[in-house]
Motif scaffolding. Structure first.
Motif, PDB file in Angstrom:
ATOM      1  N   LEU A  98       0.830  -1.212   0.000  1.00 40.25           N
ATOM      2  CA  LEU A  98       0.000   0.000   0.000  1.00 40.25           C
ATOM      3  C   LEU A  98       0.863   1.259   0.000  1.00 40.25           C
ATOM      4  CD1 LEU A  98      -2.865  -0.881   2.514  1.00 40.25           C
ATOM      5  CD2 LEU A  98      -3.076  -0.509   0.056  1.00 40.25           C
ATOM      6  N   ILE A  99       1.927   1.253   0.780  1.00 37.46           N
ATOM      7  CA  ILE A  99       2.810   2.427   0.833  1.00 37.46           C
ATOM      8  C   ILE A  99       3.450   2.651  -0.529  1.00 37.46           C
ATOM      9  CG2 ILE A  99       4.976   3.297   1.812  1.00 37.46           C
ATOM     10  CD1 ILE A  99       4.109   1.970   4.472  1.00 37.46           C
ATOM     11  N   GLU A 100       3.892   1.579  -1.177  1.00 37.05           N
ATOM     12  CA  GLU A 100       4.482   1.704  -2.518  1.00 37.05           C
ATOM     13  C   GLU A 100       3.462   2.258  -3.512  1.00 37.05           C
ATOM     14  OE1 GLU A 100       6.275  -1.972  -3.796  1.00 37.05           O
ATOM     15  OE2 GLU A 100       7.513  -2.093  -1.992  1.00 37.05           O
ATOM     16  N   ASP A 101       2.230   1.734  -3.446  1.00 39.37           N
ATOM     17  CA  ASP A 101       1.169   2.193  -4.351  1.00 39.37           C
ATOM     18  C   ASP A 101       0.862   3.669  -4.123  1.00 39.37           C
ATOM     19  OD1 ASP A 101      -0.918   1.774  -6.339  1.00 39.37           O
ATOM     20  OD2 ASP A 101      -2.339   1.917  -4.649  1.00 39.37           O
ATOM     21  N   ILE A 102       0.746   4.064  -2.861  1.00 40.48           N
ATOM     22  CA  ILE A 102       0.450   5.465  -2.540  1.00 40.48           C
ATOM     23  C   ILE A 102       1.608   6.365  -2.976  1.00 40.48           C
ATOM     24  CG2 ILE A 102       0.139   7.086  -0.628  1.00 40.48           C
ATOM     25  CD1 ILE A 102      -1.507   4.854   0.760  1.00 40.48           C
ATOM     26  N   THR A 103       2.840   5.893  -2.794  1.00 39.95           N
ATOM     27  CA  THR A 103       4.007   6.676  -3.205  1.00 39.95           C
ATOM     28  C   THR A 103       3.990   6.894  -4.712  1.00 39.95           C
ATOM     29  OG1 THR A 103       5.285   5.782  -1.364  1.00 39.95           O
ATOM     30  CG2 THR A 103       6.528   6.778  -3.170  1.00 39.95           C
ATOM     31  N   GLU A 104       3.698   5.837  -5.465  1.00 38.49           N
ATOM     32  CA  GLU A 104       3.639   5.954  -6.929  1.00 38.49           C
ATOM     33  C   GLU A 104       2.532   6.925  -7.349  1.00 38.49           C
ATOM     34  OE1 GLU A 104       3.186   1.993  -8.493  1.00 38.49           O
ATOM     35  OE2 GLU A 104       5.170   1.387  -7.772  1.00 38.49           O
ATOM     36  N   ARG A 105       1.370   6.837  -6.722  1.00 37.33           N
ATOM     37  CA  ARG A 105       0.262   7.744  -7.052  1.00 37.33           C
ATOM     38  C   ARG A 105       0.623   9.191  -6.727  1.00 37.33           C
ATOM     39  NH1 ARG A 105      -5.484   4.910  -5.592  1.00 37.33           N
ATOM     40  NH2 ARG A 105      -5.105   2.943  -6.675  1.00 37.33           N
ATOM     41  N   LEU A 106       1.295   9.377  -5.600  1.00 35.18           N
ATOM     42  CA  LEU A 106       1.703  10.720  -5.201  1.00 35.18           C
ATOM     43  C   LEU A 106       2.698  11.292  -6.208  1.00 35.18           C
ATOM     44  CD1 LEU A 106       1.519  12.951  -3.076  1.00 35.18           C
ATOM     45  CD2 LEU A 106       3.349  11.808  -1.829  1.00 35.18           C
ATOM     46  N   GLU A 107       3.612  10.475  -6.686  1.00 28.72           N
ATOM     47  CA  GLU A 107       4.580  10.939  -7.693  1.00 28.72           C
ATOM     48  C   GLU A 107       3.875  11.349  -8.985  1.00 28.72           C
ATOM     49  OE1 GLU A 107       7.392   7.720  -8.058  1.00 28.72           O
ATOM     50  OE2 GLU A 107       8.375   8.219  -6.166  1.00 28.72           O
ATOM     51  N   VAL A 108       2.852  10.568  -9.364  1.00 28.74           N
ATOM     52  CA  VAL A 108       2.072  10.912 -10.570  1.00 28.74           C
ATOM     53  C   VAL A 108       1.354  12.233 -10.362  1.00 28.74           C
ATOM     54  CG1 VAL A 108       0.082  10.227 -11.974  1.00 28.74           C
ATOM     55  CG2 VAL A 108       1.817   8.534 -11.358  1.00 28.74           C
ATOM     56  N   LEU A 109       0.768  12.430  -9.205  1.00 23.46           N
ATOM     57  CA  LEU A 109       0.039  13.661  -8.925  1.00 23.46           C
ATOM     58  C   LEU A 109       0.976  14.885  -8.886  1.00 23.46           C
ATOM     59  CD1 LEU A 109      -2.506  12.552  -6.189  1.00 23.46           C
ATOM     60  CD2 LEU A 109      -3.029  13.264  -8.535  1.00 23.46           C
ATOM     61  N   GLU A 110       2.194  14.678  -8.416  1.00 24.65           N
ATOM     62  CA  GLU A 110       3.136  15.792  -8.309  1.00 24.65           C
ATOM     63  C   GLU A 110       3.646  16.232  -9.670  1.00 24.65           C
ATOM     64  OE1 GLU A 110       6.080  14.313  -5.556  1.00 24.65           O
ATOM     65  OE2 GLU A 110       4.983  15.049  -3.830  1.00 24.65           O
ATOM     66  N   LYS A 111       3.570  15.390 -10.690  1.00 22.14           N
ATOM     67  CA  LYS A 111       4.076  15.746 -12.033  1.00 22.14           C
ATOM     68  C   LYS A 111       3.140  16.634 -12.772  1.00 22.14           C
ATOM     69  CE  LYS A 111       6.893  11.706 -12.633  1.00 22.14           C
ATOM     70  NZ  LYS A 111       7.148  10.513 -13.369  1.00 22.14           N
TER      71      LYS A 111
END
Length: 111
Positions: A98-111
């Motif tokens: 879950l942490i990995e998934d949330i981290t990936e989503r956060l990176e997408v949102l930050e771009k």
């Protein structure tokens, strides 16, 4: 001569009576007062005080863990412990995913 009011008579096993009196003596307690308190506890709990699954033992009477635990109970507890360890590992793995998934989503949102 009639017995005095409140007199008590019982047929204890001599060994039990001797051990009981000796323990009361070691603790500087009147054995008749201890018996009276036990009777009070019995009445206060409607006899349920004797329904307890185990009676506490003094350190002198306690057995080692291997002698005092039923082997079947020990095996059941071991199985439960193994299941809890497995559940803990699974929960930890799930949390990491879950942490990995949330981290990936956060990176997408930050771009």
């Amino acid at each position: 001569m009639p017995p005095r009011a409140g007199a008590f008579s019982a047929n204890f096993t001599p060994e039990i009576l001797d051990r009981f009196r000796e323990l009361c003596k070691q603790q500087s307690k009147s054995y008749s007062k201890v018996l009276e308190r036990l009777a009070e506890l019995y009445l206060e709990t409607d006899g349920a005080v004797l329904d307890s699954p185990s009676v506490p033992t003094t350190p002198k009477q306690s057995k080692s863990a291997s002698e005092s635990i039923d082997p079947v109970l020990l095996q059941e507890l071991q199985k439960k412990l193994e299941q809890l360890e497995s559940d803990y590992i699974n929960a930890d793995d799930h949390l990491e995913a879950l942490i990995e998934d949330i981290t990936e989503r956060l990176e997408v949102l930050e771009k």
